[in-house]
Design an enzyme around this catalytic site. Structure first.
Site, PDB file in Angstrom:
ATOM      1  CB  SER A  49      -0.955  -0.033   1.196  1.00  0.00           C
ATOM      2  OG  SER A  49      -1.937   0.968   1.092  1.00  0.00           O
ATOM      3  CG  ASP A  70      -7.055  -2.675  -2.881  1.00  0.00           C
ATOM      4  OD1 ASP A  70      -7.627  -2.162  -1.905  1.00  0.00           O
ATOM      5  OD2 ASP A  70      -5.823  -2.594  -3.053  1.00  0.00           O
ATOM      6  CG  HIS A 120      -5.400  -2.693   0.661  1.00  0.00           C
ATOM      7  ND1 HIS A 120      -4.871  -2.140  -0.488  1.00  0.00           N
ATOM      8  CD2 HIS A 120      -4.743  -2.106   1.708  1.00  0.00           C
ATOM      9  CE1 HIS A 120      -3.942  -1.255  -0.155  1.00  0.00           C
ATOM     10  NE2 HIS A 120      -3.842  -1.214   1.164  1.00  0.00           N
TER      11      HIS A 120
END
Length: 236
Positions: free
Chosen positions: A75, A176, A206
């Protein structure tokens, strides 16, 4: 190997990945970013420059002991890994990112610079995992003041993507619920030197490093290291 966890998360989200690489005989650093792993109130006093500086120090320590360093992240940690590659050039041998965040694609975050003047936090984004019985140690609230610093990091990273000549491996979850496909699209558009490989994760959300496709991430990242290191891994 330098591993970077995500925004409002903690090293816990990448620990299995780090342990996998360490078991293969690699030196692994997984620092806790300032303001993370404590309270969101503490995090509100930090900004992206603080998080990047912590990774920069970890990179310096690794370079003192290791011939080559690969940067990896989840991320926002993926964005920071890419930024390290932009700034340090060939000091980063290659980059592996999982559901990287390099674009301001969340409407609420676009309002963060103004929102921070009226509210201190908004609902958190941690824990987007498909696999049952698995949880991420992350904040249930997102500090708006810290989030307001993200657009500058995204802008800098996007602007310098052309500087990345190292091989880049991207793991992308189509399902996601935190980071939209915009970030991967930007990487496809900007990394045009033939150094980009994108792998889709069909059974994860995610936080894929704790999800159903985690073993695929671990194994393929180790293969990526073996392929792109100047010296093959022992036993390969």
């Amino acid at each position: 190997m330098l591993l970077c966890h995500g925004f409002t998360g903690s090293p816990q989200s990448l620990r299995p990945w780090g342990e996998y690489l360490a078991a293969a005989g690699l030196t692994v650093s997984l620092p806790r970013l300032p303001g993370h792993g404590t309270t969101w109130q503490e995090m509100s006093h930090t900004r992206w420059e603080d998080w990047y500086a912590e990774l920069d120090k970890a990179l310096a320590r690794l370079r003192a002991d290791c011939a080559e360093v690969f940067a990896m992240g989840l991320s926002l940690g993926g964005c920071l890994a890419l930024r390290l590659a932009e700034v340090h050039g060939q000091a980063i041998r290659g980059v592996v990112v999982v559901n990287p965040s390099v674009a301001n694609d969340v409407p609420l975050l676009r309002l963060a610079p103004l929102l921070r003047l009226v509210v201190s936090s908004v609902p958190g984004v941690a824990g987007d995992i498909k696999k049952e019985g698995v949880s991420e140690l992350g904040y249930t609230r997102t500090p708006v003041k810290a989030a307001a610093t993200l657009p500058r990091l995204w802008a800098l990273t996007q602007a310098d993507l052309g500087k990345i000549t190292q091989p880049v491996l991207v793991f992308h979850s189509p399902q996601d619920h935190v980071v939209k496909p915009t970030s991967v699209r930007i990487l496809r558009e900007r990394l045009t030197r033939g150094n980009l490989d994108v792998v889709e994760l069909r059974d994860s959300y995610h936080v894929a490093t704790l999800d159903n496709d985690a073993e695929q991430i671990f194994a393929r990242s180790l293969e990526f290291i073996d392929t792109n290191a100047s010296v093959p891994l022992q036993g390969s």
